[in-house]
Scaffold this active site. Structure first.
Site, short mmCIF file in Angstrom:
data_model
loop_
_atom_site.label_atom_id
_atom_site.label_comp_id
_atom_site.label_asym_id
_atom_site.label_seq_id
_atom_site.Cartn_x
_atom_site.Cartn_y
_atom_site.Cartn_z
N GLU A 145 0.83 -1.20 0.00
CA GLU A 145 0.00 0.00 0.00
C GLU A 145 0.87 1.26 0.00
O GLU A 145 0.67 2.16 -0.80
CB GLU A 145 -0.90 -0.01 1.25
CG GLU A 145 -1.80 1.19 1.37
CD GLU A 145 -2.79 1.25 0.22
OE1 GLU A 145 -3.61 0.34 0.10
OE2 GLU A 145 -2.71 2.20 -0.58
N ASP B 101 1.15 4.10 -2.95
CA ASP B 101 0.75 5.49 -2.71
C ASP B 101 1.91 6.45 -3.00
O ASP B 101 1.73 7.49 -3.64
CB ASP B 101 0.29 5.67 -1.26
CG ASP B 101 -0.90 4.79 -0.93
OD1 ASP B 101 -1.46 4.17 -1.85
OD2 ASP B 101 -1.27 4.71 0.26
N SER C 205 -7.26 2.36 -3.50
CA SER C 205 -5.92 2.73 -3.08
C SER C 205 -5.09 3.31 -4.20
O SER C 205 -4.19 4.09 -3.96
CB SER C 205 -5.16 1.48 -2.65
OG SER C 205 -5.36 1.24 -1.33
#
Ligand SMILES: *[C@@H]1O[C@H](CO)[C@@H](O)[C@H](O)[C@H]1NC(C)=O
Ligand SMILES: *[C@@H]1O[C@H](CO)[C@@H](O)[C@H](O)[C@H]1NC(C)=O
Ligand SMILES: *[C@@H]1O[C@H](CO)[C@@H](O)[C@H](O)[C@H]1NC(C)=O
Ligand SMILES: *[C@@H]1O[C@H](CO)[C@@H](O)[C@H](O)[C@H]1NC(C)=O
Ligand SMILES: *[C@@H]1O[C@H](CO)[C@@H](O)[C@H](O)[C@H]1NC(C)=O
Ligand SMILES: *[C@@H]1O[C@H](CO)[C@@H](O)[C@H](O)[C@H]1NC(C)=O
Ligand SMILES: *[C@@H]1O[C@H](CO)[C@@H](O)[C@H](O)[C@H]1NC(C)=O
Length: 600
Positions: free
Chosen positions: A299, A303, A517
């Site tokens: 994640e 990002d 996400s």
């Protein structure tokens, strides 16, 4: 008579030298948290970091300021508030401070035992569970998650002395059993370790988007890169500034941190000009950043790589917020709160300067977050908006269902005691003071089936959504999903972006990854570029952007997504339609069009 009685009452409060035996009154009770089993009484000497929220009595005024400075039609548009101005507006009433002080003193706590937020609207005390139980007239237990096995300390109800009641909004950790998750749905290892995306064969041709001036490399229909997103969202050739004060902030929770070497591999692959540049890491509450570990999070890598890749050379900051146990009963040290947002908020709100754009790809089922907590956290997000930050959150990966992307294991039962079936919106996406981002896939774009969407059961529809959502609801056949969703709730999401087949580097290897996400740092990247343009022109940052997005200045600039739906809870979910819909909001961004509006 009335005045006199009040006066007498307040004198009694002031002069009363000793705490009388307090009468306790229930403050909050939640149903037994689903998927958690109660184990044992919590050890009485385990130290809890107890946060007490005092009411922000002038919040209505803060909200009025927020809407004025965020409304493109208002003369105060862009006149963001300073940290001190915001703090004045959220300060508690002096009487609340006095009552709380007296209550804490009566339990042997004095000023040196307290940590206060700058506005004094939060008091944190580190107390043994035995004392917390006495202060809150409750019993804490350890609870174990039936699926994941983690253990937390909590209670399903707590009380406060009657005279303290009105002066406390909430106390946590108590009833917070939510389990925030990263909104990452797909993770596939790809075969092509060798070929760099930037050198890819472009002979496959280009895809032209009907009704739009852009065309996109055909390879983007199978693999999303930074170049694809810039083409698709009409941001090719825009040069962001590295030195106009613009910063992109990315939050990381749940032991997630971003790996520097993976970022370099990603840059070499997709943004060669950025090779050897990096970002700032800020550790909050024991957040991790072990670069020699292979445990860097997918994640966080996603990002950071796409957020920074899209906005290079804009400086970036990554906050790694700790605070998830395992709870170890024998550690007589400060316990973890198992709660993600308050630690980050209390840290970031103390800073004099907050990044203009902040991306968060974590969320939880709204119904598992205590309502008092959701309201307070949402109100704290409003402070950041008033100070000029745009906050983007993923709308979730379970369609209209809970955050679980696998429809077969979704849990769509209300936990309010009725156990009836209903759609499950996610928080923070449901907070009206943030911008929630849904997902699309393919080129030309259609809604991705997991795109989280629906209506809040906690937060009312904000006025900026009135026209858009009424139009949408009017278009639904009578009786559609009656009882499954709340027609008066805040609609989710506001906007959308690509959400699958993103090519990132993880532990040194290229992987394909997806989820809202992926959409969230993408949309945040576009907003950050707009902020860069504004700052370079001497204009203030965009701040809380929803009133602008929903206004007729901007609501027709989007690539309106009209194909697809977001199944969940055994239904087909909602449909993507012309205009706003609870699958993709207004659609995906067109940077060029937005730029002409916000930085002409
Ligand atoms: C992109 O991929 C989707 C799904 O495979 C396909 O339906 C669509 O036709 C493709 N677009 C183009 C322009 O080929
Ligand atoms: C990056 O830094 C390394 C080590 O200092 C150097 O060898 C390399 O040439 C640099 N690459 C670029 C593109 O600046
Ligand atoms: C970092 O990770 C490595 C490899 O997993 C481990 O050996 C090391 O102890 C970790 N360091 C810290 C400070 O946690
Ligand atoms: C709620 O209802 C569902 C379906 O009838 C059932 O499987 C589940 O066990 C119930 N949950 C509770 C907490 O009663
Ligand atoms: C519907 O939402 C409103 C807030 O907009 C809330 O007051 C109400 O309790 C919600 N209804 C249900 C059944 O959750
Ligand atoms: C845009 O906003 C205006 C003003 O509220 C409204 O009349 C119009 O229907 C909106 N357009 C869309 C696509 O929602
Ligand atoms: C979605 O579209 C299909 C096909 O037009 C229609 O049958 C269905 O009722 C629509 N669903 C909703 C929730 O609007």
């Amino acid at each position: 008579m009335f005045t006199l009685a009040l006066l007498v009452a307040s004198i009694v409060v002031v002069v009363s030298p000793l705490p009388s035996a307090s009468v306790y009154k229930l403050k909050e009770r939640i149903p037994n948290p689903r998927d958690w089993v109660q184990l044992h009484r919590a050890p009485v000497d385990y130290i809890l970091p107890l946060r007490i929220a005092l009411p922000q009595i002038k919040f209505g005024e803060l909200e009025r300021h927020l809407y004025e400075v965020s409304n493109p039609g208002h003369q105060r548009y862009g006149a963001h508030l300073s940290k001190e101005e915001v703090e004045r507006l959220i300060a508690p009433h002096p009487e609340s401070l006095a009552v709380i002080n007296k209550w804490l003193t009566s339990h042997g706590l004095d000023e040196k035992d307290l940590q206060r937020s700058p506005a004094q609207d939060w008091v944190t005390i580190h107390v043994p569970i035995g004392l917390a139980e006495e202060m809150l007239d409750t019993k804490f237990h350890t609870w174990k998650h039936v699926v994941h096995g983690d253990v937390v300390v909590g209670t399903t109800s707590y009380s406060l002395p009657e005279d303290v009641h009105a002066h406390v909004e909430l106390v946590q950790p108590t009833t917070y059993f939510a389990r925030p998750r990263a909104l990452r749905t797909t993770l596939r290892f790809t075969e092509d370790t060798a070929s760099a995306a930037v050198n890819k064969d472009t002979s496959a041709g280009r895809i032209t988007i009907p009704g739009s001036e852009v065309s996109v490399d055909a390879s983007c229909n199978t693999t999303i890169t930074v170049a694809c997103l810039k083409e698709l969202y009409n941001a090719v050739g825009f040069g962001a500034s590295s030195h106009n004060g613009n910063i992109l902030g990315i939050t990381g929770y749940l032991e997630q941190f971003a790996n520097f070497e993976d970022l370099q591999l990603f840059y070499a692959d997709q943004v060669p000009a950025a090779v050897n540049t990096s970002f700032t890491v800020s550790l909050i509450n024991g957040g991790g950043n072990n670069q020699s570990s292979t445990e860097a999070g997918a994640e966080a890598d996603l990002d950071v790589q796409f957020g920074l890749g899209l906005t290079f050379p804009t400086p970036g900051i990554f906050w790694s917020t700790g605070g998830r146990p395992p709870f170890t009963p024998d550690a007589i040290t400060t316990g973890d709160t198992n709660e993600p947002y308050l630690d980050w908020l209390s840290f970031v709100l103390r800073q004099d300067n907050v990044p203009q754009t902040i991306s968060t790809s974590y969320a939880d089922d709204e119904q598992t977050v205590p309502e008092s907590y959701a309201r307070r956290v949402c109100a704290e997000f409003a402070q950041l908006g008033a100070r000029g930050s745009t906050l983007l959150f993923g709308s979730g990966d379970g369609g209209v269902g809970d955050g679980n992307p696998d429809p077969a294991t979704q849990n769509c039962f209300a936990n309010d005691g009725t156990n009836r079936t209903r759609f499950i919106p996610l928080f923070p996406a449901s907070c009206p003071f943030i911008t929630s981002v849904g997902g699309t896939v393919n080129i030309p774009e259609v809604a991705v089936s997991f795109s989280g969407g629906g209506f809040s059961n906690y937060f009312q529809r904000p006025s900026y959504q009135e026209v858009a959502i009424s139009e949408y609801l009017d278009s639904l056949p009578d009786g559609t999903y009656e009882g499954l969703f709340n027609r008066s709730g805040r609609g989710i999401p506001d906007v959308a972006a690509q959400a699958d087949r993103f090519r990132i580097f993880l532990s040194g290897r290229p992987v394909s990854i997806g989820g809202t996400s992926a959409a969230t740092p993408t949309f945040a990247g576009i907003i950050s570029l707009l902020n860069s343009a504004r700052l370079s022109k001497g204009l203030p940052s965009l701040g809380f952007i929803n009133p602008l997005l929903y206004s007729d200045h901007a609501n027709t600039t989007f690539n309106d997504i009209t194909v697809g739906n977001n199944p969940g809870c055994g239904t087909k979910g909602f449909n993507a339609t012309a205009g706003w819909d609870p699958v993709t909001g207004f659609g995906t961004p067109n940077f060029g069009k937005l730029l002409r509006i916000v930085a002409p």
